[in-house]
Motif scaffolding. Structure first.
Motif, PDB file in Angstrom:
ATOM      1  N   SER A  38       0.931  -1.147   0.027  1.00 29.21           N
ATOM      2  CA  SER A  38      -0.008  -0.142   0.191  1.00 29.21           C
ATOM      3  C   SER A  38       0.829   1.318   0.196  1.00 29.21           C
ATOM      4  N   GLU A  39       1.824   1.247   0.493  1.00 27.64           N
ATOM      5  CA  GLU A  39       2.549   2.203   0.372  1.00 27.64           C
ATOM      6  C   GLU A  39       4.205   2.258  -0.579  1.00 27.64           C
ATOM      7  N   VAL A  40       4.203   1.610  -0.830  1.00 25.15           N
ATOM      8  CA  VAL A  40       4.039   1.611  -2.283  1.00 25.15           C
ATOM      9  C   VAL A  40       3.911   1.879  -3.476  1.00 25.15           C
ATOM     10  N   CYS A  41       2.174   1.543  -3.113  1.00 21.81           N
ATOM     11  CA  CYS A  41       1.674   2.006  -4.126  1.00 21.81           C
ATOM     12  C   CYS A  41       1.326   4.114  -4.157  1.00 21.81           C
ATOM     13  N   LEU A  42       1.407   4.007  -2.932  1.00 20.40           N
ATOM     14  CA  LEU A  42       1.449   5.276  -2.539  1.00 20.40           C
ATOM     15  C   LEU A  42       2.475   6.697  -3.259  1.00 20.40           C
TER      16      LEU A  42
END
Length: 602
Positions: free
Chosen positions: A167-171
Protein backbone atom coordinates in the motif's frame (compact mmCIF):
# COMPACT_ATOMS: atom_id res chain seq x y z
CA UNK A 1 26.19 -6.78 -14.35
CA UNK A 2 26.76 -8.75 -11.16
CA UNK A 3 24.16 -11.45 -11.76
CA UNK A 4 25.19 -13.92 -14.44
CA UNK A 5 22.17 -14.00 -16.73
CA UNK A 6 23.20 -17.26 -18.35
CA UNK A 7 22.70 -18.99 -14.97
CA UNK A 8 18.96 -18.31 -14.85
CA UNK A 9 16.15 -19.30 -17.16
CA UNK A 10 14.50 -17.22 -19.84
CA UNK A 11 11.26 -16.90 -17.88
CA UNK A 12 13.08 -15.59 -14.80
CA UNK A 13 15.08 -13.11 -16.87
CA UNK A 14 11.90 -11.84 -18.43
CA UNK A 15 10.29 -11.21 -15.03
CA UNK A 16 13.34 -9.47 -13.51
CA UNK A 17 13.88 -7.28 -16.58
CA UNK A 18 10.22 -6.33 -17.10
CA UNK A 19 10.35 -2.57 -17.98
CA UNK A 20 7.10 -1.77 -16.15
CA UNK A 21 8.33 -3.51 -13.01
CA UNK A 22 11.71 -1.77 -13.17
CA UNK A 23 10.02 1.61 -13.67
CA UNK A 24 8.16 1.13 -10.39
CA UNK A 25 11.30 -0.09 -8.60
CA UNK A 26 13.36 2.91 -9.75
CA UNK A 27 10.66 5.36 -8.75
CA UNK A 28 10.91 3.87 -5.29
CA UNK A 29 14.69 3.65 -4.85
CA UNK A 30 15.18 7.28 -5.80
CA UNK A 31 14.11 8.39 -2.31
CA UNK A 32 16.35 8.96 0.71
CA UNK A 33 17.74 6.03 2.70
CA UNK A 34 17.32 4.95 5.40
CA UNK A 35 13.55 5.13 5.03
CA UNK A 36 11.90 5.60 8.44
CA UNK A 37 8.53 4.17 7.40
CA UNK A 38 10.02 0.96 6.03
CA UNK A 39 12.45 0.71 8.95
CA UNK A 40 9.46 0.73 11.29
CA UNK A 41 7.81 -2.08 9.31
CA UNK A 42 11.08 -4.07 9.48
CA UNK A 43 11.12 -3.50 13.26
CA UNK A 44 7.54 -4.80 13.49
CA UNK A 45 8.62 -7.94 11.64
CA UNK A 46 11.35 -8.58 14.18
CA UNK A 47 9.00 -7.91 17.13
CA UNK A 48 5.94 -9.82 15.89
CA UNK A 49 7.65 -12.71 14.08
CA UNK A 50 10.61 -12.84 16.54
CA UNK A 51 13.22 -13.07 13.79
CA UNK A 52 16.77 -11.64 14.12
CA UNK A 53 16.49 -9.77 10.80
CA UNK A 54 13.56 -7.97 9.21
CA UNK A 55 14.09 -6.41 5.76
CA UNK A 56 12.09 -4.48 3.17
CA UNK A 57 13.82 -5.34 -0.14
CA UNK A 58 13.40 -3.67 -3.52
CA UNK A 59 14.72 -5.89 -6.34
CA UNK A 60 16.29 -3.97 -9.25
CA UNK A 61 17.83 -5.40 -12.40
CA UNK A 62 21.28 -6.08 -10.92
CA UNK A 63 21.00 -5.17 -7.25
CA UNK A 64 18.76 -5.39 -4.22
CA UNK A 65 18.08 -2.23 -2.17
CA UNK A 66 17.33 -2.50 1.56
CA UNK A 67 14.68 0.20 1.83
CA UNK A 68 14.04 -0.80 5.45
CA UNK A 69 16.01 -3.08 7.73
CA UNK A 70 16.69 -4.10 11.28
CA UNK A 71 19.30 -6.63 12.39
CA UNK A 72 21.30 -6.69 9.11
CA UNK A 73 25.04 -6.48 9.89
CA UNK A 74 27.39 -3.89 8.41
CA UNK A 75 28.47 -3.07 5.79
CA UNK A 76 25.11 -4.00 4.24
CA UNK A 77 23.20 -2.09 6.94
CA UNK A 78 25.09 1.08 5.99
CA UNK A 79 25.26 0.75 2.21
CA UNK A 80 21.62 -0.40 2.06
CA UNK A 81 22.18 -2.54 -1.04
CA UNK A 82 23.61 -5.86 -2.18
CA UNK A 83 24.18 -7.61 -5.51
CA UNK A 84 21.51 -9.99 -6.74
CA UNK A 85 23.92 -12.90 -6.14
CA UNK A 86 23.16 -12.32 -2.42
CA UNK A 87 19.41 -11.99 -2.91
CA UNK A 88 16.91 -14.59 -1.74
CA UNK A 89 14.13 -12.14 -2.58
CA UNK A 90 14.69 -12.40 -6.33
CA UNK A 91 13.15 -15.88 -6.09
CA UNK A 92 9.95 -14.32 -4.74
CA UNK A 93 9.91 -11.96 -7.74
CA UNK A 94 10.52 -14.70 -10.29
CA UNK A 95 8.18 -17.22 -8.64
CA UNK A 96 5.43 -14.62 -8.26
CA UNK A 97 4.49 -15.73 -4.76
CA UNK A 98 5.66 -15.91 -1.15
CA UNK A 99 8.67 -18.13 -0.47
CA UNK A 100 8.99 -19.88 2.92
CA UNK A 101 12.20 -21.88 3.44
CA UNK A 102 13.17 -23.54 6.72
CA UNK A 103 16.81 -24.04 5.70
CA UNK A 104 18.12 -22.36 2.54
CA UNK A 105 21.14 -24.69 2.55
CA UNK A 106 18.84 -27.52 1.48
CA UNK A 107 17.05 -25.51 -1.23
CA UNK A 108 18.62 -26.08 -4.69
CA UNK A 109 17.85 -22.48 -5.73
CA UNK A 110 19.39 -20.87 -2.64
CA UNK A 111 22.05 -23.14 -1.18
CA UNK A 112 24.93 -21.42 -3.04
CA UNK A 113 23.91 -17.90 -2.00
CA UNK A 114 26.91 -16.00 -0.50
CA UNK A 115 24.60 -14.41 2.09
CA UNK A 116 24.53 -17.74 3.94
CA UNK A 117 28.15 -17.30 5.00
CA UNK A 118 28.35 -13.50 5.03
CA UNK A 119 25.33 -12.63 7.17
CA UNK A 120 24.38 -16.04 8.58
CA UNK A 121 21.10 -16.33 6.67
CA UNK A 122 19.69 -19.83 7.20
CA UNK A 123 15.90 -19.63 7.41
CA UNK A 124 14.01 -17.29 5.06
CA UNK A 125 10.41 -16.18 4.67
CA UNK A 126 9.64 -13.50 2.08
CA UNK A 127 6.27 -12.04 1.10
CA UNK A 128 5.85 -10.08 -2.15
CA UNK A 129 5.47 -6.30 -2.23
CA UNK A 130 3.53 -5.20 -5.30
CA UNK A 131 3.03 -1.99 -7.27
CA UNK A 132 -0.35 -0.63 -8.47
CA UNK A 133 -0.29 -3.03 -11.44
CA UNK A 134 0.31 -6.06 -9.23
CA UNK A 135 3.93 -6.42 -10.34
CA UNK A 136 6.30 -7.59 -7.61
CA UNK A 137 8.86 -4.88 -6.87
CA UNK A 138 10.37 -6.47 -3.79
CA UNK A 139 9.68 -8.36 -0.60
CA UNK A 140 9.13 -8.01 3.10
CA UNK A 141 11.22 -10.79 4.58
CA UNK A 142 12.21 -12.33 7.89
CA UNK A 143 15.59 -14.06 8.21
CA UNK A 144 16.82 -16.34 10.99
CA UNK A 145 20.35 -17.53 11.78
CA UNK A 146 19.28 -21.14 12.25
CA UNK A 147 16.84 -23.60 10.68
CA UNK A 148 13.26 -22.74 11.56
CA UNK A 149 9.75 -23.95 10.81
CA UNK A 150 7.71 -20.81 10.15
CA UNK A 151 4.26 -21.04 11.80
CA UNK A 152 0.99 -20.26 9.98
CA UNK A 153 0.43 -17.19 12.21
CA UNK A 154 3.94 -15.88 11.44
CA UNK A 155 3.34 -16.35 7.72
CA UNK A 156 -0.04 -14.61 7.99
CA UNK A 157 1.46 -11.65 9.88
CA UNK A 158 4.28 -11.36 7.35
CA UNK A 159 1.78 -11.40 4.48
CA UNK A 160 -0.34 -8.73 6.16
CA UNK A 161 2.63 -6.45 6.79
CA UNK A 162 3.76 -6.99 3.19
CA UNK A 163 0.31 -5.83 2.10
CA UNK A 164 0.88 -2.72 4.22
CA UNK A 165 4.21 -2.18 2.44
CA UNK A 166 2.49 -2.69 -0.91
CA UNK A 167 0.00 0.00 0.00
CA UNK A 168 2.79 2.41 0.89
CA UNK A 169 4.65 1.50 -2.32
CA UNK A 170 1.55 2.32 -4.32
CA UNK A 171 1.34 5.72 -2.63
CA UNK A 172 4.97 6.51 -3.38
CA UNK A 173 4.66 5.52 -7.03
CA UNK A 174 1.57 7.70 -7.39
CA UNK A 175 3.49 10.63 -5.88
CA UNK A 176 6.08 10.39 -8.64
CA UNK A 177 3.60 10.92 -11.54
CA UNK A 178 2.41 14.11 -13.32
CA UNK A 179 1.25 17.40 -11.72
CA UNK A 180 -2.16 16.17 -10.67
CA UNK A 181 -0.66 12.90 -9.54
CA UNK A 182 1.97 14.82 -7.55
CA UNK A 183 -0.77 16.81 -5.79
CA UNK A 184 -2.55 13.55 -5.06
CA UNK A 185 0.72 12.10 -3.81
CA UNK A 186 1.18 15.04 -1.43
CA UNK A 187 -2.14 14.15 0.15
CA UNK A 188 -1.15 10.49 0.04
CA UNK A 189 2.06 11.33 1.87
CA UNK A 190 0.05 12.86 4.67
CA UNK A 191 -2.05 9.72 4.78
CA UNK A 192 1.14 7.65 4.83
CA UNK A 193 2.34 9.66 7.81
CA UNK A 194 -1.00 9.05 9.48
CA UNK A 195 -0.71 5.32 8.85
CA UNK A 196 2.90 5.24 10.03
CA UNK A 197 1.99 7.17 13.18
CA UNK A 198 -0.98 4.88 13.76
CA UNK A 199 1.09 1.73 13.26
CA UNK A 200 3.75 2.93 15.68
CA UNK A 201 1.19 4.01 18.25
CA UNK A 202 -0.77 0.75 18.08
CA UNK A 203 2.41 -1.30 18.29
CA UNK A 204 3.31 0.47 21.55
CA UNK A 205 0.36 -0.95 23.52
CA UNK A 206 -1.03 -4.42 24.10
CA UNK A 207 -4.30 -3.18 25.60
CA UNK A 208 -7.21 -3.22 23.10
CA UNK A 209 -9.13 -0.42 24.84
CA UNK A 210 -6.05 1.80 24.83
CA UNK A 211 -5.39 0.94 21.16
CA UNK A 212 -8.96 2.00 20.29
CA UNK A 213 -8.50 5.32 22.11
CA UNK A 214 -5.21 5.95 20.30
CA UNK A 215 -6.78 5.11 16.97
CA UNK A 216 -9.63 7.55 17.65
CA UNK A 217 -7.24 10.32 18.65
CA UNK A 218 -5.08 9.96 15.53
CA UNK A 219 -8.03 9.64 13.12
CA UNK A 220 -9.82 12.71 14.49
CA UNK A 221 -6.63 14.77 14.32
CA UNK A 222 -6.01 14.00 10.64
CA UNK A 223 -8.93 12.43 8.79
CA UNK A 224 -12.38 13.02 10.34
CA UNK A 225 -14.20 15.29 12.79
CA UNK A 226 -15.27 12.38 14.97
CA UNK A 227 -15.23 8.61 14.92
CA UNK A 228 -16.59 5.52 16.62
CA UNK A 229 -14.52 2.33 16.96
CA UNK A 230 -16.31 -0.93 17.80
CA UNK A 231 -14.58 -4.28 18.34
CA UNK A 232 -16.17 -7.62 19.27
CA UNK A 233 -13.79 -10.59 19.29
CA UNK A 234 -16.74 -12.96 19.69
CA UNK A 235 -19.16 -12.53 16.73
CA UNK A 236 -22.18 -13.10 18.98
CA UNK A 237 -20.87 -11.27 22.01
CA UNK A 238 -20.89 -7.66 23.19
CA UNK A 239 -18.80 -5.03 21.44
CA UNK A 240 -16.27 -2.67 23.02
CA UNK A 241 -17.04 0.82 21.74
CA UNK A 242 -14.93 4.00 21.91
CA UNK A 243 -16.04 7.36 20.49
CA UNK A 244 -13.72 10.34 19.94
CA UNK A 245 -14.35 13.91 18.75
CA UNK A 246 -11.85 16.47 17.46
CA UNK A 247 -13.38 19.06 19.80
CA UNK A 248 -12.39 18.31 23.43
CA UNK A 249 -15.63 19.93 24.62
CA UNK A 250 -17.53 17.00 23.07
CA UNK A 251 -15.75 14.41 25.27
CA UNK A 252 -18.77 13.92 27.55
CA UNK A 253 -21.08 13.45 24.58
CA UNK A 254 -18.66 10.94 23.06
CA UNK A 255 -18.49 8.93 26.28
CA UNK A 256 -22.27 8.75 26.40
CA UNK A 257 -22.45 7.89 22.68
CA UNK A 258 -20.08 4.95 23.23
CA UNK A 259 -22.21 3.68 26.10
CA UNK A 260 -25.41 3.95 24.07
CA UNK A 261 -23.85 2.38 20.96
CA UNK A 262 -22.75 -0.59 23.05
CA UNK A 263 -26.34 -1.41 23.96
CA UNK A 264 -28.38 0.02 21.05
CA UNK A 265 -28.12 -2.97 18.71
CA UNK A 266 -30.66 -1.55 16.27
CA UNK A 267 -29.07 1.90 15.96
CA UNK A 268 -25.51 3.15 15.46
CA UNK A 269 -24.02 -0.16 16.55
CA UNK A 270 -26.04 -1.98 13.87
CA UNK A 271 -24.41 0.23 11.22
CA UNK A 272 -20.99 -0.81 12.48
CA UNK A 273 -21.93 -4.48 12.67
CA UNK A 274 -23.35 -4.46 9.13
CA UNK A 275 -20.02 -3.31 7.69
CA UNK A 276 -18.21 -5.74 9.93
CA UNK A 277 -20.27 -8.61 8.50
CA UNK A 278 -19.92 -7.42 4.92
CA UNK A 279 -16.17 -6.88 5.22
CA UNK A 280 -16.22 -3.91 2.80
CA UNK A 281 -16.11 -0.12 3.33
CA UNK A 282 -19.28 1.93 2.98
CA UNK A 283 -19.03 5.63 2.05
CA UNK A 284 -21.94 8.06 2.21
CA UNK A 285 -22.05 11.71 1.20
CA UNK A 286 -25.17 12.33 3.26
CA UNK A 287 -24.63 11.12 6.79
CA UNK A 288 -27.78 12.92 7.95
CA UNK A 289 -29.88 10.58 5.82
CA UNK A 290 -28.23 7.58 7.50
CA UNK A 291 -28.91 9.23 10.84
CA UNK A 292 -32.62 9.62 10.09
CA UNK A 293 -33.03 6.13 8.66
CA UNK A 294 -30.93 4.09 11.05
CA UNK A 295 -30.79 5.75 14.48
CA UNK A 296 -34.07 5.39 16.36
CA UNK A 297 -32.78 6.06 19.87
CA UNK A 298 -33.68 9.68 20.65
CA UNK A 299 -30.71 10.44 22.93
CA UNK A 300 -28.26 8.88 20.49
CA UNK A 301 -29.73 10.91 17.63
CA UNK A 302 -29.40 14.12 19.65
CA UNK A 303 -25.76 13.42 20.48
CA UNK A 304 -24.82 12.68 16.87
CA UNK A 305 -26.65 15.81 15.73
CA UNK A 306 -24.68 17.95 18.19
CA UNK A 307 -21.46 16.26 17.06
CA UNK A 308 -22.28 17.11 13.43
CA UNK A 309 -23.36 14.16 11.30
CA UNK A 310 -22.39 14.97 7.70
CA UNK A 311 -20.49 12.72 5.32
CA UNK A 312 -19.69 9.31 6.78
CA UNK A 313 -17.37 6.41 6.05
CA UNK A 314 -17.45 2.98 7.70
CA UNK A 315 -14.63 0.45 7.27
CA UNK A 316 -14.19 -3.04 8.77
CA UNK A 317 -11.51 -4.00 11.28
CA UNK A 318 -10.22 -7.33 9.99
CA UNK A 319 -8.05 -10.04 11.54
CA UNK A 320 -5.03 -10.89 9.36
CA UNK A 321 -4.67 -14.24 11.15
CA UNK A 322 -8.24 -15.54 11.42
CA UNK A 323 -9.35 -13.84 8.19
CA UNK A 324 -12.58 -12.43 9.58
CA UNK A 325 -13.92 -9.05 10.61
CA UNK A 326 -13.55 -8.13 14.29
CA UNK A 327 -15.31 -4.77 14.25
CA UNK A 328 -15.61 -1.52 12.37
CA UNK A 329 -14.60 2.16 12.38
CA UNK A 330 -17.16 4.89 11.66
CA UNK A 331 -15.65 8.21 10.51
CA UNK A 332 -17.87 11.27 10.34
CA UNK A 333 -17.34 14.83 9.12
CA UNK A 334 -19.35 17.90 10.08
CA UNK A 335 -22.09 18.73 7.51
CA UNK A 336 -20.19 21.85 6.43
CA UNK A 337 -17.14 19.81 5.37
CA UNK A 338 -16.72 17.93 2.10
CA UNK A 339 -17.33 14.23 1.74
CA UNK A 340 -14.62 11.59 1.99
CA UNK A 341 -12.56 10.94 -1.15
CA UNK A 342 -11.64 7.59 -2.65
CA UNK A 343 -8.08 8.10 -1.38
CA UNK A 344 -9.38 8.72 2.13
CA UNK A 345 -11.52 5.60 1.88
CA UNK A 346 -8.38 3.65 1.01
CA UNK A 347 -6.58 5.20 3.98
CA UNK A 348 -9.49 4.37 6.28
CA UNK A 349 -9.48 0.78 5.03
CA UNK A 350 -5.76 0.60 5.84
CA UNK A 351 -6.55 1.93 9.32
CA UNK A 352 -9.00 -0.95 9.76
CA UNK A 353 -6.41 -3.48 8.62
CA UNK A 354 -3.76 -2.15 10.98
CA UNK A 355 -6.24 -1.99 13.84
CA UNK A 356 -7.02 -5.66 13.18
CA UNK A 357 -3.31 -6.45 13.36
CA UNK A 358 -3.13 -4.64 16.72
CA UNK A 359 -6.13 -6.59 18.05
CA UNK A 360 -4.58 -9.90 17.01
CA UNK A 361 -1.25 -8.91 18.51
CA UNK A 362 -3.03 -8.06 21.76
CA UNK A 363 -4.89 -11.37 21.75
CA UNK A 364 -1.69 -13.36 21.21
CA UNK A 365 0.03 -11.32 23.91
CA UNK A 366 -2.78 -11.99 26.39
CA UNK A 367 -2.61 -15.71 25.66
CA UNK A 368 1.15 -15.81 26.16
CA UNK A 369 0.94 -13.66 29.27
CA UNK A 370 -1.78 -15.90 30.73
CA UNK A 371 0.31 -19.01 30.10
CA UNK A 372 3.39 -17.36 31.63
CA UNK A 373 1.49 -16.09 34.66
CA UNK A 374 -0.14 -19.46 35.29
CA UNK A 375 3.26 -21.11 34.90
CA UNK A 376 4.91 -18.67 37.29
CA UNK A 377 2.19 -18.82 39.94
CA UNK A 378 2.22 -22.62 39.78
CA UNK A 379 5.92 -22.54 40.65
CA UNK A 380 5.61 -20.14 43.60
CA UNK A 381 5.88 -21.74 47.00
CA UNK A 382 3.12 -22.48 49.49
CA UNK A 383 4.75 -21.01 52.58
CA UNK A 384 5.35 -23.46 55.45
CA UNK A 385 3.91 -23.00 58.92
CA UNK A 386 6.82 -22.63 61.37
CA UNK A 387 6.44 -22.21 65.15
CA UNK A 388 7.70 -18.78 66.15
CA UNK A 389 8.18 -17.60 62.56
CA UNK A 390 5.39 -15.94 60.58
CA UNK A 391 5.76 -15.85 56.77
CA UNK A 392 3.85 -13.67 54.30
CA UNK A 393 4.53 -13.32 50.57
CA UNK A 394 3.12 -11.54 47.54
CA UNK A 395 3.71 -11.75 43.81
CA UNK A 396 2.31 -9.24 41.32
CA UNK A 397 2.97 -9.16 37.55
CA UNK A 398 3.74 -5.89 35.80
CA UNK A 399 0.82 -3.73 34.69
CA UNK A 400 2.09 -1.48 31.90
CA UNK A 401 2.80 -3.85 29.02
CA UNK A 402 5.78 -5.92 30.17
CA UNK A 403 5.09 -9.65 30.13
CA UNK A 404 5.27 -11.85 33.20
CA UNK A 405 8.88 -12.25 34.27
CA UNK A 406 11.08 -14.26 36.59
CA UNK A 407 10.48 -12.79 40.08
CA UNK A 408 10.07 -15.41 42.82
CA UNK A 409 10.27 -16.15 46.53
CA UNK A 410 10.83 -19.30 48.56
CA UNK A 411 11.01 -20.50 52.17
CA UNK A 412 11.58 -23.96 53.63
CA UNK A 413 12.67 -25.56 56.87
CA UNK A 414 15.99 -27.44 57.08
CA UNK A 415 16.35 -30.74 58.97
CA UNK A 416 18.30 -28.92 61.71
CA UNK A 417 15.36 -26.53 62.31
CA UNK A 418 16.85 -23.49 60.57
CA UNK A 419 14.80 -21.74 57.92
CA UNK A 420 16.03 -20.92 54.42
CA UNK A 421 14.37 -17.87 52.84
CA UNK A 422 15.09 -16.48 49.37
CA UNK A 423 13.88 -13.89 46.90
CA UNK A 424 15.21 -13.68 43.34
CA UNK A 425 14.70 -12.11 39.94
CA UNK A 426 15.60 -13.82 36.65
CA UNK A 427 16.42 -11.41 33.81
CA UNK A 428 13.78 -11.11 31.11
CA UNK A 429 10.04 -10.57 30.86
CA UNK A 430 8.55 -13.51 29.01
CA UNK A 431 7.54 -17.12 29.39
CA UNK A 432 11.20 -18.20 29.10
CA UNK A 433 12.07 -16.07 32.12
CA UNK A 434 9.23 -17.69 34.06
CA UNK A 435 10.42 -21.17 33.06
CA UNK A 436 14.04 -20.34 33.95
CA UNK A 437 12.82 -19.03 37.29
CA UNK A 438 11.29 -22.46 37.96
CA UNK A 439 14.59 -24.17 37.17
CA UNK A 440 16.53 -21.79 39.38
CA UNK A 441 14.12 -22.16 42.29
CA UNK A 442 14.34 -25.96 42.12
CA UNK A 443 18.15 -25.80 41.96
CA UNK A 444 18.20 -23.57 45.05
CA UNK A 445 16.08 -26.08 46.94
CA UNK A 446 18.04 -29.07 45.68
CA UNK A 447 21.43 -27.53 46.48
CA UNK A 448 20.48 -26.07 49.87
CA UNK A 449 18.22 -28.64 51.50
CA UNK A 450 19.95 -30.77 54.11
CA UNK A 451 23.21 -28.80 53.94
CA UNK A 452 24.49 -26.61 56.77
CA UNK A 453 26.82 -24.40 54.70
CA UNK A 454 26.62 -20.63 54.91
CA UNK A 455 24.38 -18.88 52.34
CA UNK A 456 27.46 -17.51 50.51
CA UNK A 457 28.76 -21.06 50.04
CA UNK A 458 25.33 -22.19 48.84
CA UNK A 459 25.27 -19.38 46.27
CA UNK A 460 28.77 -20.35 45.12
CA UNK A 461 27.59 -23.94 44.64
CA UNK A 462 24.57 -22.62 42.73
CA UNK A 463 26.91 -20.62 40.45
CA UNK A 464 28.85 -23.80 39.69
CA UNK A 465 25.65 -25.77 39.06
CA UNK A 466 24.22 -23.16 36.67
CA UNK A 467 27.51 -22.94 34.79
CA UNK A 468 28.12 -26.70 34.71
CA UNK A 469 24.59 -27.57 33.56
CA UNK A 470 24.55 -24.62 31.15
CA UNK A 471 21.31 -23.26 32.52
CA UNK A 472 20.77 -19.95 30.64
CA UNK A 473 20.03 -17.96 33.80
CA UNK A 474 21.12 -14.47 34.69
CA UNK A 475 19.57 -13.56 38.00
CA UNK A 476 19.83 -11.58 41.22
CA UNK A 477 19.04 -13.19 44.56
CA UNK A 478 19.20 -12.87 48.33
CA UNK A 479 19.53 -16.18 50.17
CA UNK A 480 19.35 -16.22 53.95
CA UNK A 481 19.39 -18.79 56.76
CA UNK A 482 17.48 -17.96 59.95
CA UNK A 483 18.49 -19.79 63.17
CA UNK A 484 17.35 -19.51 66.77
CA UNK A 485 20.03 -18.10 69.07
CA UNK A 486 20.44 -17.46 72.76
CA UNK A 487 19.37 -13.83 72.37
CA UNK A 488 16.83 -14.21 69.56
CA UNK A 489 17.83 -15.10 66.01
CA UNK A 490 21.05 -15.32 64.01
CA UNK A 491 20.68 -14.55 60.34
CA UNK A 492 23.35 -15.20 57.73
CA UNK A 493 22.72 -14.01 54.18
CA UNK A 494 24.38 -13.80 50.79
CA UNK A 495 23.50 -11.20 48.17
CA UNK A 496 24.05 -11.78 44.44
CA UNK A 497 23.45 -8.31 42.94
CA UNK A 498 20.06 -7.89 44.63
CA UNK A 499 18.46 -4.94 46.50
CA UNK A 500 19.36 -5.02 50.22
CA UNK A 501 17.12 -6.71 52.81
CA UNK A 502 15.35 -4.47 55.33
CA UNK A 503 14.91 -5.27 59.04
CA UNK A 504 12.19 -3.68 61.15
CA UNK A 505 13.30 -3.78 64.80
CA UNK A 506 10.90 -3.96 67.77
CA UNK A 507 11.57 -0.30 68.62
CA UNK A 508 10.27 0.78 65.18
CA UNK A 509 13.64 1.58 63.62
CA UNK A 510 14.63 0.10 60.26
CA UNK A 511 18.02 -1.29 59.24
CA UNK A 512 19.07 -1.45 55.58
CA UNK A 513 21.48 -4.34 55.15
CA UNK A 514 23.85 -2.90 52.57
CA UNK A 515 26.81 -5.16 51.74
CA UNK A 516 29.62 -4.87 49.17
CA UNK A 517 28.12 -5.72 45.73
CA UNK A 518 28.70 -9.17 44.27
CA UNK A 519 27.99 -10.38 40.71
CA UNK A 520 24.70 -11.77 39.46
CA UNK A 521 24.09 -15.51 39.44
CA UNK A 522 24.73 -17.37 36.20
CA UNK A 523 28.09 -15.80 35.38
CA UNK A 524 31.21 -18.00 35.05
CA UNK A 525 32.46 -19.27 38.45
CA UNK A 526 34.58 -16.79 40.40
CA UNK A 527 36.00 -16.53 43.89
CA UNK A 528 33.73 -17.83 46.66
CA UNK A 529 30.80 -15.62 47.63
CA UNK A 530 30.63 -14.07 51.08
CA UNK A 531 28.13 -14.42 53.92
CA UNK A 532 27.12 -11.55 56.20
CA UNK A 533 25.77 -12.17 59.69
CA UNK A 534 23.30 -10.25 61.83
CA UNK A 535 21.99 -10.85 65.37
CA UNK A 536 18.29 -10.08 65.40
CA UNK A 537 16.11 -9.60 68.50
CA UNK A 538 12.71 -11.32 68.82
CA UNK A 539 9.82 -9.25 67.49
CA UNK A 540 11.74 -8.14 64.41
CA UNK A 541 10.48 -8.32 60.81
CA UNK A 542 12.76 -9.16 57.85
CA UNK A 543 11.72 -7.96 54.38
CA UNK A 544 13.12 -9.47 51.16
CA UNK A 545 11.86 -8.07 47.84
CA UNK A 546 12.62 -7.66 44.14
CA UNK A 547 13.58 -4.42 42.41
CA UNK A 548 10.08 -3.77 41.04
CA UNK A 549 9.10 -2.65 44.56
CA UNK A 550 11.71 0.13 44.74
CA UNK A 551 13.20 1.00 41.36
CA UNK A 552 11.95 4.09 39.53
CA UNK A 553 13.68 5.47 36.44
CA UNK A 554 13.11 9.00 37.75
CA UNK A 555 14.55 8.44 41.25
CA UNK A 556 17.51 6.89 43.02
CA UNK A 557 17.31 3.38 44.50
CA UNK A 558 17.77 4.94 47.94
CA UNK A 559 14.50 6.85 47.48
CA UNK A 560 12.58 3.62 46.92
CA UNK A 561 14.21 2.01 49.96
CA UNK A 562 13.33 5.09 52.03
CA UNK A 563 9.68 4.64 50.97
CA UNK A 564 9.68 1.03 52.14
CA UNK A 565 11.36 1.98 55.42
CA UNK A 566 8.70 4.63 56.07
CA UNK A 567 5.91 2.08 55.46
CA UNK A 568 7.56 -0.43 57.79
CA UNK A 569 7.82 2.18 60.54
CA UNK A 570 4.28 3.50 60.04
CA UNK A 571 2.56 0.10 59.95
CA UNK A 572 4.91 -1.80 62.28
CA UNK A 573 2.04 -3.07 64.41
CA UNK A 574 -0.20 -4.11 61.52
CA UNK A 575 -0.94 -7.75 60.63
CA UNK A 576 1.45 -9.26 58.12
CA UNK A 577 -1.04 -9.36 55.23
CA UNK A 578 -1.94 -5.71 55.73
CA UNK A 579 1.74 -4.74 55.91
CA UNK A 580 2.35 -6.52 52.58
CA UNK A 581 -0.55 -4.57 51.03
CA UNK A 582 0.84 -1.28 52.32
CA UNK A 583 4.26 -2.06 50.91
CA UNK A 584 2.82 -2.81 47.47
CA UNK A 585 0.91 0.49 47.49
CA UNK A 586 4.15 2.51 47.33
CA UNK A 587 5.58 0.59 44.35
CA UNK A 588 6.50 3.04 41.51
CA UNK A 589 4.47 2.75 38.28
CA UNK A 590 4.33 -1.09 38.39
CA UNK A 591 6.49 -1.33 35.27
CA UNK A 592 8.14 -4.50 36.57
CA UNK A 593 7.11 -7.66 38.39
CA UNK A 594 7.18 -7.61 42.18
CA UNK A 595 7.87 -10.41 44.65
CA UNK A 596 8.24 -9.84 48.37
CA UNK A 597 8.69 -12.09 51.41
CA UNK A 598 7.95 -10.89 54.94
CA UNK A 599 9.53 -12.88 57.81
CA UNK A 600 8.20 -12.01 61.28
CA UNK A 601 10.34 -13.44 64.06
CA UNK A 602 8.49 -14.04 67.34
Amino acid sequence: MVLQWDLIGEAERRVLADPLRLRSVRRLIGGPLPDEAFDRVAMLVRKLVDAPMGVVCLVDLDRQVLAGQVGVPDPLASTREMPLTHSFSRHVVTAGEMQVVSDVRSDPRMRDNPAIAEIGAIAYAGAPITDPDGLIVGTLCAVDHEPRVWTPSEIALLSELAAVCSSEVCLRIARAAADEARRTAESAHQQLELLAELTESLAATMDVEEAMRRLGGIVTSRLADWCVVAIADDPGGPASVVATHRDPERATDMGRLAALADFARDDLRSMLLAVRRGGRPFRSGDGAADLRSRIADTELAEITTRAGFGASLIVPISSPVRRRALGAVLLVNHPERRGFTAAEEWTAAEIGRRAGLAVENSRLYREQRHVAEVLQRSMLTDLPEIPGVELHARYLPAQDGAAVGGDWYDAFVQPDGSVIVAVGDVSGHDIEAAATMGQLRNLVRGDAYGRDEEPGALLTALDNTLHGLRVPASATMVLARVRKSATGYAIGFGNAGHPPPLLLLPDGSVQVWWVPPEPLLGLPPREPRSTDHRDVPPGSTLLLYTDGLVEDRDQFLDDGIDRLSAVLRTYAGSPGDELCTRLLEVAPHRSDDIALLLVRLG
